[in-house]
Every structure is written in C-alpha cells, then in structure tokens.
Design an enzyme around this catalytic site. Structure first.
Site, PDB file in Angstrom:
ATOM      1  N   ASP A   9       0.499  -1.407  -0.178  1.00  0.00           N
ATOM      2  CA  ASP A   9      -0.112   0.265  -0.134  1.00  0.00           C
ATOM      3  C   ASP A   9       0.835   1.230   0.399  1.00  0.00           C
ATOM      4  O   ASP A   9       1.814   1.216   0.299  1.00  0.00           O
ATOM      5  CB  ASP A   9      -1.269  -0.121   1.580  1.00  0.00           C
ATOM      6  N   TYR A  41      -0.589   8.879  -2.231  1.00  0.00           N
ATOM      7  CA  TYR A  41      -0.667   8.407  -3.453  1.00  0.00           C
ATOM      8  C   TYR A  41      -1.490   8.997  -4.027  1.00  0.00           C
ATOM      9  O   TYR A  41      -1.573   9.778  -5.869  1.00  0.00           O
ATOM     10  CB  TYR A  41      -0.575   6.700  -3.757  1.00  0.00           C
ATOM     11  N   GLY A  42      -2.727   9.274  -3.654  1.00  0.00           N
ATOM     12  CA  GLY A  42      -3.611   9.701  -4.472  1.00  0.00           C
ATOM     13  C   GLY A  42      -3.808  11.353  -5.021  1.00  0.00           C
ATOM     14  O   GLY A  42      -4.575  11.622  -6.129  1.00  0.00           O
ATOM     15  N   CYS A  72      -4.250  -1.338  -1.608  1.00  0.00           N
ATOM     16  CA  CYS A  72      -4.290   0.272  -2.256  1.00  0.00           C
ATOM     17  C   CYS A  72      -5.578   0.182  -3.298  1.00  0.00           C
ATOM     18  O   CYS A  72      -4.907   0.110  -4.406  1.00  0.00           O
ATOM     19  CB  CYS A  72      -3.105   0.834  -2.360  1.00  0.00           C
ATOM     20  N   THR A  74      -6.024   3.273  -5.034  1.00  0.00           N
ATOM     21  CA  THR A  74      -5.390   4.127  -6.004  1.00  0.00           C
ATOM     22  C   THR A  74      -4.224   3.804  -6.881  1.00  0.00           C
ATOM     23  O   THR A  74      -4.709   3.504  -8.001  1.00  0.00           O
ATOM     24  CB  THR A  74      -4.276   5.408  -5.359  1.00  0.00           C
ATOM     25  N   CYS A 182     -10.416   3.574   0.313  1.00  0.00           N
ATOM     26  CA  CYS A 182      -9.363   3.558   0.222  1.00  0.00           C
ATOM     27  C   CYS A 182      -9.429   2.718   1.542  1.00  0.00           C
ATOM     28  O   CYS A 182      -9.546   3.081   2.262  1.00  0.00           O
ATOM     29  CB  CYS A 182      -9.276   5.334   0.579  1.00  0.00           C
TER      30      CYS A 182
HETATM   31  N1  DGL Z   1      -4.511   3.376   0.763  1.00  0.00           N
HETATM   32  C1  DGL Z   1      -4.234   3.784  -0.589  1.00  0.00           C
HETATM   33  C2  DGL Z   1      -5.850   3.529  -1.291  1.00  0.00           C
HETATM   34  O1  DGL Z   1      -6.642   3.074  -0.895  1.00  0.00           O
HETATM   35  C3  DGL Z   1      -4.410   5.540   0.257  1.00  0.00           C
HETATM   36  C4  DGL Z   1      -3.902   6.624  -1.772  1.00  0.00           C
HETATM   37  C5  DGL Z   1      -3.001   7.300  -0.686  1.00  0.00           C
HETATM   38  O2  DGL Z   1      -1.843   7.384  -0.522  1.00  0.00           O
HETATM   39  O3  DGL Z   1      -3.611   8.684  -1.424  1.00  0.00           O
HETATM   40  O4  DGL Z   1      -5.887   4.734  -2.555  1.00  0.00           O
END
Ligand code: DGL
Length: 259
Positions: A9, A41-42, A72, A74, A182
């Site tokens: 993730d 990451y988003g 994850c 994203t 998320c």
């Molecule tokens: N856990 C990630 C997801 O499910 C988080 C995204 C992120 O890092 O912005 O989208």
C-alpha cells in the site's frame, strides 16, 4: 506452496486489508510493504503511481511473493492492468465497492469517499457505469485524510472536523450507503459512526479482497499446505511506530526499510 503473500500500500492503510486476509487464510505467511515515504499516492500522476507500484511489486517478488495484493485503491485503479501483463504472479486488487452499495441502497443515493487518483481513474468510472445504473453516486475526495491516518491522528479533532465537512453534502442528499474507497479509511469507521446517522451503511472492500485472494490461491493451486504458525513481516520506509501500533497484538516483525 509455502511462499509468502506480498501485500503493498502507499502506507499503513492496507493493514486493514491484511487483517481480513489473515483472518481468512491464517496459515499463509505474509510480507507487507508500506511505502509511507511516498504517501499519499492519491494526489500523484498516473505515471508516478505506476512507477511506485512497479517498485513495490519488484521488492515483494525479490522476497519470494507467490501472489501480490495491491492493497491500495489508487494503485489498483491506476496500475493493476500493467502489473498483470508484466509480471508472472497473480495480482489481487482493491476497488471501491460500488456494486454491493448499488445493490443495498434504498434511497438510490450512494456516497463514495476516495482519493483523487481513484476517483479520476478510468477503472473507477467504468465500474460505476457498469454497476450503478439508475443510482446517484456522490463522490468526495478525502483530501488530507491519508496524511492524518499516516500520522496516527485518527481520533484528533482535526480528523473529526474534516470528516464532518466531507459527509455534510452527502447527508444532505440522503445517501444510505457510504463506500470507503481507500484502504486507509476503515480506520476512520469509529469516527464516521459518530457522525453518520444509523441508517447509513458503511461499506469497505476488505472482506471481498480476502475472499478473492483465497479463490485465486485455490484456482492456481498455490495455497500453503503448512500448518505451522504463519510468519508475518511488516516493512515501512518511514517511521514504523504508527505501523507498529496498527498491528499491535499480532505476532509479527515490524521493521524499517530503506526503500
Ligand atoms: N490506501 C490508499 C488507497 O487505497 C491510499 C491512497 C493514498 O496514498 O493517497 O487509495
């Protein structure tokens, strides 16, 4: 096959998925990689998300992973097609649970809380189109939430306030299902329950991912045959204390990794 499941993730959120997998597949060894240094990451470009997903995948493959769970949303919505066509192990992804929400809603109004990267992906759009016909899907970017969870601030007033702000327009529209799109957000459920009226059902994808992981292991005949206590290793390339607190009580190694 006695090799570990690899799970990654952008940070600590995917441990919510790890927990469901461990519940369903208690004999499987796991290696979890939290790329917290690069979270969130988003807000990154599709190309950046892809490159980070490749890096995480290659690390887990070097550790001998027999299957990889992209825990994850994203990374799944932006990179899983590439990963599946370029690496020779099965990949399990996670996507916002639009279909169960569409089947469950009575008001025909469903809220989705997810990152910008997920909400803007073509995979999310095609899933919504396919499963949510005749249903209004109210999208909300969870700006700032991943950062708060990564900092261990789930119960801070700041988190409460932000969630209240994000939920208000959806509640005004009378949603009766909230999809957590998320893998970090299941950690917000206790706070969300204080904010949402009881008629709003919170739906996340953790159990479905665990069931799919089991099905794919069975189909590929790579379930472990070992009855020994499973070994779990959690790596983070940032501060490991939040990660450690989230897997508190689990017999596992939690370690920092320069990555
Ligand atoms: N856990 C990630 C997801 O499910 C988080 C995204 C992120 O890092 O912005 O989208």
């Amino acid at each position: 096959m006695h090799k570990p499941l690899g799970i990654f993730d952008s940070g600590v959120g995917g441990t919510s998925i790890w927990r469901e997998i461990q519940k369903l597949l208690p004999n499987e060894d796991t290696i979890y990689l939290a790329d917290s240094k690069n979270a969130p990451y988003g807000i990154k470009s599709k190309e950046d998300i892809l490159q980070l997903s490749i890096k995480n995948t290659e690390f887990l493959l070097e550790q001998g992973a027999k299957l990889i769970v992209v825990a994850c949303n994203t990374a799944t919505t932006n990179a899983i097609d590439f990963l599946r066509s370029n690496y020779n192990v099965p990949f399990i992804g996670i996507e916002p649970a639009i279909k169960p929400a569409a089947l469950h809603t009575k008001t025909k109004k469903v809220g989705v809380l997810a990152t910008k990267g997920t909400l803007s992906s073509s995979l999310f759009h095609s899933t919504s189109k396919m499963f949510a016909e005749g249903i209004t899907v109210l999208e909300q970017e969870g700006v700032g939430l991943v950062e708060l969870i990564e900092a261990g601030k789930v119960h801070d007033p700041e988190t409460h306030e932000l969630l209240r702000k994000y939920m208000a327009p959806m509640l005004q529209e009378n949603i009766d299902c909230l999809v957590l799109g998320c893998s970090h957000y299941p950690y917000l459920i206790p706070v969300l329950k204080e904010i949402l009226p009881p008629q709003v059902t919170i739906i996340d994808s953790g159990e479905a991912v665990a069931r799919q992981t089991k099905a794919v292991l069975e189909k590929n005949q790579i379930l472990t045959t070992s009855n020994n206590t499973a070994k779990h290793v959690f790596y983070s390339n940032s501060d490991i204390e939040v990660l450690r607190s989230l897997v508190n009580g689990v017999d596992a190694e939690v370690a920092h990794l320069d990555f």
